[in-house]
Scaffold this motif. Structure first.
Motif, PDB file in Angstrom:
ATOM      1  N   VAL A  78      -9.317  -2.878  -2.030  1.00 37.36           N
ATOM      2  CA  VAL A  78      -8.414  -2.247  -3.251  1.00 37.36           C
ATOM      3  C   VAL A  78      -8.799  -0.688  -2.842  1.00 37.36           C
ATOM      4  O   VAL A  78      -7.434  -0.241  -2.682  1.00 37.36           O
ATOM      5  CB  VAL A  78      -8.899  -2.386  -4.530  1.00 37.36           C
ATOM      6  CG1 VAL A  78      -8.567  -1.714  -5.302  1.00 37.36           C
ATOM      7  CG2 VAL A  78      -8.865  -3.991  -4.840  1.00 37.36           C
ATOM      8  N   TYR A  79      -9.565   0.021  -2.547  1.00 36.00           N
ATOM      9  CA  TYR A  79      -9.898   1.253  -2.372  1.00 36.00           C
ATOM     10  C   TYR A  79      -9.305   1.765  -1.201  1.00 36.00           C
ATOM     11  O   TYR A  79      -8.386   2.735  -1.091  1.00 36.00           O
ATOM     12  CB  TYR A  79     -11.368   1.738  -2.170  1.00 36.00           C
ATOM     13  CG  TYR A  79     -12.206   1.218  -3.515  1.00 36.00           C
ATOM     14  CD1 TYR A  79     -11.505   1.261  -4.794  1.00 36.00           C
ATOM     15  CD2 TYR A  79     -13.571   0.873  -3.330  1.00 36.00           C
ATOM     16  CE1 TYR A  79     -12.387   0.805  -6.048  1.00 36.00           C
ATOM     17  CE2 TYR A  79     -14.243   0.474  -4.515  1.00 36.00           C
ATOM     18  CZ  TYR A  79     -13.724   0.482  -5.868  1.00 36.00           C
ATOM     19  OH  TYR A  79     -14.457   0.441  -6.938  1.00 36.00           O
ATOM     20  N   GLY A  80      -9.496   0.820  -0.142  1.00 37.24           N
ATOM     21  CA  GLY A  80      -8.825   1.230   1.139  1.00 37.24           C
ATOM     22  C   GLY A  80      -7.305   1.077   1.194  1.00 37.24           C
ATOM     23  O   GLY A  80      -6.485   1.897   1.819  1.00 37.24           O
ATOM     24  N   VAL A  81      -6.644   0.269   0.401  1.00 36.12           N
ATOM     25  CA  VAL A  81      -5.149   0.167   0.404  1.00 36.12           C
ATOM     26  C   VAL A  81      -4.743   1.262  -0.423  1.00 36.12           C
ATOM     27  O   VAL A  81      -3.432   1.864  -0.040  1.00 36.12           O
ATOM     28  CB  VAL A  81      -4.591  -1.170   0.067  1.00 36.12           C
ATOM     29  CG1 VAL A  81      -3.220  -1.372  -0.328  1.00 36.12           C
ATOM     30  CG2 VAL A  81      -5.100  -2.243   0.865  1.00 36.12           C
ATOM     31  N   ILE A  82      -5.161   1.384  -1.555  1.00 34.77           N
ATOM     32  CA  ILE A  82      -4.947   2.684  -2.254  1.00 34.77           C
ATOM     33  C   ILE A  82      -4.955   4.180  -1.535  1.00 34.77           C
ATOM     34  O   ILE A  82      -4.066   4.716  -1.605  1.00 34.77           O
ATOM     35  CB  ILE A  82      -5.826   2.929  -3.689  1.00 34.77           C
ATOM     36  CG1 ILE A  82      -5.339   1.573  -4.598  1.00 34.77           C
ATOM     37  CG2 ILE A  82      -5.338   4.085  -4.257  1.00 34.77           C
ATOM     38  CD1 ILE A  82      -6.395   1.413  -5.742  1.00 34.77           C
ATOM     39  N   SER A  83      -5.982   4.101  -0.921  1.00 33.74           N
ATOM     40  CA  SER A  83      -5.864   5.610  -0.197  1.00 33.74           C
ATOM     41  C   SER A  83      -4.841   5.527   1.236  1.00 33.74           C
ATOM     42  O   SER A  83      -4.434   6.518   1.438  1.00 33.74           O
ATOM     43  CB  SER A  83      -7.521   5.799   0.069  1.00 33.74           C
ATOM     44  OG  SER A  83      -8.012   5.078   1.275  1.00 33.74           O
ATOM     45  N   GLY A  84      -5.252   4.611   1.777  1.00 30.35           N
ATOM     46  CA  GLY A  84      -4.274   4.495   2.862  1.00 30.35           C
ATOM     47  C   GLY A  84      -2.818   4.485   2.555  1.00 30.35           C
ATOM     48  O   GLY A  84      -1.833   5.398   3.444  1.00 30.35           O
ATOM     49  N   THR A  85      -2.506   3.969   1.646  1.00 34.13           N
ATOM     50  CA  THR A  85      -1.056   3.747   1.094  1.00 34.13           C
ATOM     51  C   THR A  85      -0.629   5.273   0.787  1.00 34.13           C
ATOM     52  O   THR A  85       0.511   5.838   1.121  1.00 34.13           O
ATOM     53  CB  THR A  85      -0.607   2.947   0.139  1.00 34.13           C
ATOM     54  OG1 THR A  85      -0.830   1.669   0.659  1.00 34.13           O
ATOM     55  CG2 THR A  85       0.856   2.864   0.081  1.00 34.13           C
ATOM     56  N   ASP A  86      -1.299   5.817   0.089  1.00 34.41           N
ATOM     57  CA  ASP A  86      -1.138   7.097  -0.414  1.00 34.41           C
ATOM     58  C   ASP A  86      -1.146   8.112   0.633  1.00 34.41           C
ATOM     59  O   ASP A  86      -0.133   9.143   0.662  1.00 34.41           O
ATOM     60  CB  ASP A  86      -2.379   7.645  -1.385  1.00 34.41           C
ATOM     61  CG  ASP A  86      -2.478   6.954  -2.890  1.00 34.41           C
ATOM     62  OD1 ASP A  86      -1.509   6.247  -3.199  1.00 34.41           O
ATOM     63  OD2 ASP A  86      -3.397   7.418  -3.889  1.00 34.41           O
ATOM     64  N   ALA A  87      -1.934   8.124   1.675  1.00 34.37           N
ATOM     65  CA  ALA A  87      -2.029   9.060   2.550  1.00 34.37           C
ATOM     66  C   ALA A  87      -0.600   9.003   3.332  1.00 34.37           C
ATOM     67  O   ALA A  87      -0.095   9.956   3.719  1.00 34.37           O
ATOM     68  CB  ALA A  87      -3.116   8.913   3.815  1.00 34.37           C
ATOM     69  N   TRP A  88      -0.101   7.718   3.595  1.00 32.82           N
ATOM     70  CA  TRP A  88       1.121   7.504   4.546  1.00 32.82           C
ATOM     71  C   TRP A  88       2.315   7.883   3.646  1.00 32.82           C
ATOM     72  O   TRP A  88       3.050   8.651   4.355  1.00 32.82           O
ATOM     73  CB  TRP A  88       1.219   5.799   4.367  1.00 32.82           C
ATOM     74  CG  TRP A  88       2.124   5.543   5.677  1.00 32.82           C
ATOM     75  CD1 TRP A  88       3.375   4.963   5.578  1.00 32.82           C
ATOM     76  CD2 TRP A  88       2.002   5.542   7.094  1.00 32.82           C
ATOM     77  NE1 TRP A  88       3.894   4.584   6.584  1.00 32.82           N
ATOM     78  CE2 TRP A  88       2.867   4.976   7.753  1.00 32.82           C
ATOM     79  CE3 TRP A  88       0.946   6.030   7.698  1.00 32.82           C
ATOM     80  CZ2 TRP A  88       3.210   5.025   9.130  1.00 32.82           C
ATOM     81  CZ3 TRP A  88       0.912   5.679   9.152  1.00 32.82           C
ATOM     82  CH2 TRP A  88       1.999   5.165   9.620  1.00 32.82           C
ATOM     83  N   ILE A  89       2.366   7.833   2.207  1.00 28.51           N
ATOM     84  CA  ILE A  89       3.353   8.307   1.554  1.00 28.51           C
ATOM     85  C   ILE A  89       3.289   9.911   1.401  1.00 28.51           C
ATOM     86  O   ILE A  89       4.120  10.586   1.715  1.00 28.51           O
ATOM     87  CB  ILE A  89       3.272   7.704   0.099  1.00 28.51           C
ATOM     88  CG1 ILE A  89       3.671   6.341   0.303  1.00 28.51           C
ATOM     89  CG2 ILE A  89       4.296   8.489  -0.984  1.00 28.51           C
ATOM     90  CD1 ILE A  89       3.442   5.575  -1.095  1.00 28.51           C
TER      91      ILE A  89
END
Lengths: 424, 84
Positions: A78-89
């Protein structure tokens, strides 16, 4: 000819804030994310406080499909996907559509242990003879590379997609591994970062080692005290941080926002020789790691404006400062500014390196130093080494041209990354 | 339990796994889980677990192998309910 590598996007899920803008505000305010957990009291933990990002259920719908959310019980994912997706966007990148992935983009996203709660579910079912009730997601939520696998599919990355694991240097190591891959021309973009699960099954082992503080259960926000005379151990945390590293030419071509440049860095191990052990750093290795990071970055010790230390709030804090003094050849009033994020977030273990790299880069980009909290009573050993004003206790506005970030981990492993202000 | 009721409940169960939504519009006995609904084959085990919970039955691995269509699933459910 080596490529230059810059940071073009960031995301974070930290105990004191989720989302980059919230995190920057929390840094500047010196907001603590440490809370008391009744669950830990019930389980007879000595340390009943910890750091856990606060995620609203509704937020998850922005990142996961209903199917992905079904049976999802891996806080690290959950934490990794939120931060990773945010960084990409945040980097202005899109997810690959169609049948082919983006061959130029890869992921190195590490963790210490993944999907502990999911694994506990599985253990109970297996022990009850109900293995077939595990369903299809037990494997992908608990394999160490689950986090890079989830992100890889969501973003459609076709370059190297992997997870590294090296205790508390994991996040900083991921950054330096991604840096190497871009610098050598094998990828244009690498999403790098790390995540760490929360909860008693991750934190229990540290509690048993008696390296966590037990006297602050009624004052959680004061529990994490890096560089303080009253520090008695680190507060366990969790979360994730993510950074998009990009070949400078590609970033310029895309017109991307550039946060900072990664000048270089070093990863090494003390081999558990000398004063090093499974749980303690070999000082010779730490100093060598810092010195080689400077060499790789083609800078001298005098160029460092600020240090974001590992500084966990144990008796090793003063040792770390001595290592910096020896490596940089600078002490007392000539020592760089130094701060530790762990006062606010606790020690987020495998997630610490990446969350702290995000905090470091924000300071370089936006000309400030976040305050060190809970060290009004600086440790006397530290005060013998460096001047008090080198350890800001209030937020400072300061132009940080070059910042050094260090992480140290169990296994006697070290990582140092050097960030530089990017001027177009 | 009527056949219609079983199929309606089955439709609700598979919905989250369906990748080809058009397939749901004509959800009937001939509907094939993999071809018409494009359910990821790894998710079929999850569909079975949800069916077990919904109808309070247990579906053994042998029955599972023959479960390709909505009609197959319906027959398996009917047999298990009778046997139970």
């Amino acid at each position: 000819m080596n490529k230059r590598v810059v940071i073009t996007g960031m995301g974070v899920a930290a105990p004191n804030a989720v989302g980059l803008a919230n995190f920057e505000a929390a840094l500047k305010n010196g907001s603590s994310g440490i809370r008391f957990f009744p669950e830990l009291e019930k389980l007879n933990f000595t340390c009943q406080v910890g750091g856990k990002p606060q995620i609203l259920e509704e937020l998850l719908d922005n990142y996961f499909t209903p199917l992905q959310l079904k049976g999802l019980n891996s806080s690290g994912i959950v934490y990794g996907v939120i931060s990773g997706t945010d960084a990409w966007i945040d980097a202005g990148l899109e997810t690959a559509n169609g049948n082919s992935p983006d061959w130029d983009s890869g992921i190195i996203f590490g963790t210490g242990i993944l999907g502990v709660d999911k694994f506990r579910e599985a253990i109970h079912l297996i022990d009850a003879g109900k293995t077939r009730r595990l369903g299809s997601t037990s494997v992908v939520q608990t394999m160490a590379s689950g986090i890079s696998a989830y992100l890889g599919g969501m973003l459609g990355c076709g370059n190297q997609v992997t997870s590294n694991s090296s205790a508390c240097i994991t996040g900083t190591e991921a950054l330096l591994m991604g840096f190497d891959r871009i610098r050598s021309g094998r990828a244009k973009r690498m999403l790098v970062g790390s995540c760490g699960d929360h909860g008693p099954y991750v934190w229990g082992g540290f509690d048993a080692m008696r390296i966590l503080p037990g006297k602050y259960n009624d004052r959680p926000e004061e529990a994490s005290r890096p560089m303080s005379a009253s520090a008695t151990g680190f507060v366990p945390g969790s979360g994730a941080g993510a950074l998009v590293l990009e070949d400078l030419d590609s970033a310029i071509e895309r017109g991307a926002n550039i946060y900072a440049e990664v000048l270089g860095g070093e990863i090494n191990s003390g081999g558990q020789r000398g004063d090093g052990s499974m749980t303690a750093a070999n000082n010779e290795a730490v100093e060598r790691c810092i010195k080689v990071a400077l060499e790789n970055s083609n800078i001298s010790g005098s160029a460092i404006d600020a240090i974001n230390g590992h500084l966990t709030a144990t008796n090793r804090d003063s040792t770390e400062i001595r290592n910096w003094i020896n490596s940089l050849g600078r002490k007392r009033d000539n020592f760089p500014y130094i701060n530790s994020l762990k006062g606010m977030t606790g020690h987020c273990l495998s997630a610490s390196g990446s969350i702290e790299c995000v905090a470091s880069v924000l300071q370089v980009k936006n000309d400030f130093l976040f305050p060190n909290i809970n060290c009004e009573d600086l440790h006397p050993e530290i005060l013998q080494l460096i001047d008090e004003d080198r350890i800001p206790r209030q937020k400072m506005n300061a132009k940080i041209n070059i910042l050094a970030k260090a992480s140290f981990g169990f296994g006697d492993v070290n990582a140092v990354a050097i960030f530089k202000k990017y001027i177009a | 339990m009527s056949e219609k009721e079983i199929i309606d409940r089955l439709k609700k169960i598979v919905e989250p796994y369906v990748q080809r939504v058009e397939g749901l519009q004509n959800f009937q006995e001939n509907t094939d889980f993999l071809n018409d609904l494009e359910i990821n084959s790894a998710n079929l085990v999850d569909v079975v677990l949800d069916v077990e919970d919904e109808f309070d039955i247990e579906i053994d691995n042998d029955s599972l192998e023959g479960m390709l269509t909505v009609g197959d699933a319906k027959s398996i459910i009917q047999n298990k309910i009778k046997a139970g």
